[in-house]
Design a protein around this motif. Structure first.
Motif: not given
Length: 92
Positions: A41-46, A51-56, A81-92
């Motif tokens: 979903v990330i590669e597809d530019g979803a 993305i959040m749905k795929a993670i959880i 979700i982003a913080e818990a997954a280690g991604f930092g801030n989502p989409g910003n």
């Protein structure tokens, strides 16, 4: 920042991370245990929602939807979700 520190520790130990949102506990798998769908979903530019749905995963997504959140609350949830997954801030 306690959640970010917890996520870093969980990643180092290859463990899942949990967080609470609106009284419901959610679990994010260790980064290398996330579904390959996350990469797709990330590669597809979803969008952020997919993305959040795929993670959880489907079951936790259903629990989230049952909370009947606002758009503002989705932003807060996505940050957790982003913080818990280690991604930092989502989409910003």
């Amino acid at each position: 920042m306690a959640a970010a520190k917890k996520a870093v520790q969980a990643e180092a130990n290859d463990e899942p991370t949990t967080f609470e949102f609106k009284g419901v506990e959610f679990t994010i798998p260790a980064p290398m245990d996330l579904s390959a769908e996350v990469l797709e979903v990330i590669e597809d530019g979803a969008g952020e929602t997919k993305i959040m749905k795929a993670i959880i995963g489907e079951e936790q997504w259903a629990a989230y939807k049952g909370l009947r959140c606002t758009i503002r609350e989705f932003g807060e949830f996505a940050e957790k979700i982003a913080e818990a997954a280690g991604f930092g801030n989502p989409g910003n």
